[in-house]
Design an enzyme around this catalytic site. Structure first.
Site, PDB file in Angstrom:
ATOM      1  N   GLU A 153      18.105  -4.942   1.064  1.00  0.00           N
ATOM      2  CA  GLU A 153      18.350  -6.137   0.530  1.00  0.00           C
ATOM      3  C   GLU A 153      16.778  -6.767   0.131  1.00  0.00           C
ATOM      4  OE1 GLU A 153      19.507 -10.514   1.268  1.00  0.00           O
ATOM      5  OE2 GLU A 153      21.417  -9.192   0.915  1.00  0.00           O
TER       6      GLU A 153
ATOM      7  N   CYS B 209      16.728 -15.165  -0.144  1.00  0.00           N
ATOM      8  CA  CYS B 209      17.048 -14.399  -1.354  1.00  0.00           C
ATOM      9  C   CYS B 209      17.812 -14.700  -2.609  1.00  0.00           C
ATOM     10  CB  CYS B 209      17.152 -12.934  -0.796  1.00  0.00           C
ATOM     11  SG  CYS B 209      18.532 -12.798   0.242  1.00  0.00           S
TER      12      CYS B 209
END
Length: 529
Positions: A266, A300
């Site tokens: 990720e 994020c």
């Protein structure tokens, strides 16, 4: 500071004594003769040193992986019920002791306490979910064999072995432990690379997991620089779970690929939010502020690009400015502050560089746009920019701070095309009263998750659904079925009975081929597979 736990000397919680830190540090896998320089981070609230943690050498990583591999062999034979009991015991201990880890998370990251609590809530949800659902996700599956009735086939899932988890500083509990839990419940051992800024939070969690009943060698923690210790982890384990920058993710993927080892990554994002003409402007502004400035923008999935229909642009902007100005900056160990500190001088410099570059090239600061040393050394005001153009760094590069850019789009424009600009594809948001149209637009956005009438939390918090990125935002998914199955390999077990697959000793190959062709044609007419 508002808590009695804080010492007069700085931000260190008084209960975090040297003896307590020493107990946590016993979980650092130190076995080799080499003694690298120990790791000392600095507390974002006041830049005082936190606590010194021993660092590992590559031989320590190798020893940790070897020990974990031995422990995994026994762990793989334990029952799903036994693993579930440990995960649920950890869940209960986490909720009972959460004030401790909230202090630690704030001390090491500088985030507001509510945002620290969100990590606790998410890890508890993950522990509970996989404790209850792991057996279902990993259950053997019967499938039809090559010859119906004669070939019996079962597909089973077997653990990878030793999983390496490399987690970042921005969510040290959620990303440090949330990926470990499904790996353990799938029958693996884990070696975690702790981020140097937030090693204490991970070590606290490891200590808590031991109290819950997890065997000592089954989850090992290594510390030190990413380039040395992180690389050694990637080079030794059977699967890598990495969360971090796209640039580092590429390196991790390349090293894993050379060993034919799988990786889940990720990575970064430059996440868009669309406000349609029919949106509830008040709700959209409130949701945008949360999605943009939670965790001081250091997540994020946080929003950095906001596209607003021109007919509601001014009303939305004015409401967003009002909401943003009302946010309370503070370095408090209670819930009286909305926005905390950035994590490091480097992160503050990166945010300032993006804003200064944009302003220098003609962008306008609508609100914010300055550091707040009067609050703390690394505080920066939540910032809204207008007039951002492609020649500005903030246009396409991830800022990873409390900065968003506001863009109007025309009535005849396509907001999806704007949302799909760039190479990232992690998270997106659409605000609209027309649910059907919002879902139609969501299907056109190239993004791992799309939130409708929410900024980011609805998808990220739904732990039964996968979470991850497309494009430069990564590979694989955490959460849901894929979040645990990725830690296993699929194994097919096929048993043949009565007749062999192929010509018998008493028949010719030609006769076997003719009969098989007839059977294939019959199966086609019957609609079988």
């Amino acid at each position: 500071m508002t808590r009695e736990q804080l010492t007069a000397a700085g931000s260190r919680p008084a209960w975090v004594t040297d003896e307590v830190v020493a107990r946590w540090c016993r979980w650092v896998a130190r076995h080799g003769a080499a003694e690298p320089e120990p790791v000392t981070a600095f507390a974002p609230f006041d830049l005082s040193p936190t606590a010194t943690v021993p660092a590992c050498a590559p031989e320590d990583v190798a020893s940790a992986v070897a020990g974990a591999r031995e422990a995994q062999r026994a762990w793989a034979t334990t029952s799903a019920a036994h693993r579930r009991e440990i995960a649920l015991a950890f869940h209960d201990l986490l909720l009972r002791r959460q004030e401790q880890v909230l202090d630690l998370i704030q001390w090491e990251t500088g985030k507001a306490r509510y945002h620290a609590w969100q990590e606790v809530a998410q890890v508890a949800a993950i522990a509970r979910h996989y404790a209850r659902r792991a057996r279902h996700y990993l259950a053997p599956r019967r499938v039809r064999g090559m010859v119906p009735g004669l070939t019996k086939v079962r597909e089973v899932r077997v653990p990878k072995g030793v999983v390496g988890v490399i987690s970042p500083w921005n969510y040290p509990l959620y990303l440090g432990v949330g990926d470990v839990l499904p790996a353990l419940l799938a029958g693996n051992a884990v070696v975690s690379k702790a981020d140097s800024q937030t090693a204490l939070t991970l070590l606290w969690a490891r200590d808590l997991m031991a109290e819950a009943g997890l065997p000592d060698d089954l989850w090992r923690v290594v510390t030190g620089s990413g380039s040395v210790v992180g690389t050694a982890v990637v080079d030794a384990v059977d699967f890598v779970c990495f969360t971090g920058s796209t640039a580092t993710g590429r390196t991790v993927a390349e090293r894993a690929a050379r060993r034919l080892v799988g990786a889940s990554l990720e990575l970064g994002g430059k996440n868009p939010l669309i406000v349609r003409e029919d949106a509830d402007v008040t709700a959209a502004a409130a949701g945008t502020a949360v999605a943009a400035f939670a965790n001081t923008g250091q997540m994020c999935v946080h929003v950095e690009r906001v596209y607003v229909h021109e007919r509601v642009h001014d009303a939305f902007r004015d409401e967003l400015v009002r909401v943003t100005r009302a946010l309370r900056l503070g370095r408090t160990y209670d819930y009286s502050s909305d926005i905390g500190s950035l994590v490091s001088p480097a992160q503050l410099a990166a945010v300032e560089a993006h804003v200064d570059d944009a302003v220098g090239k003609g962008a306008r600061v609508v609100v914010g746009g300055r550091a707040r040393p009067d609050v703390g050394p690394l505080f920066y005001e939540p910032t809204i920019l207008e007039g951002v153009t492609p020649d500005m760094a903030v246009f396409a590069e991830e800022t990873f701070g409390p900065v968003i850019s506001l863009y109007p789009y025309a009535a005849d424009g396509d907001p999806v095309a704007l949302a799909n600009l760039g190479t990232y594809g992690l998270s997106a948001s659409i605000w609209s009263r027309d649910s059907r149209e919002a879902h139609r637009l969501a299907g056109r956005i190239r993004s791992g998750s799309v939130n409708i009438n929410d900024g980011a939390a609805a998808a990220a918090g739904s732990v039964e659904a996968g979470m991850g990125g497309m494009g430069d935002s990564g590979l694989g998914r955490r959460h849901g079925a894929e979040g645990i199955r990725k830690y296993t390999d699929s194994q097919t077990i096929a048993a043949q009975r009565l007749l062999p697959l192929g010509p018998s000793p008493k028949s010719s190959a030609g006769g076997f081929v003719r009969r098989t062709n007839q059977q294939l044609a019959l199966l086609r007419r019957l609609g079988v597979r």
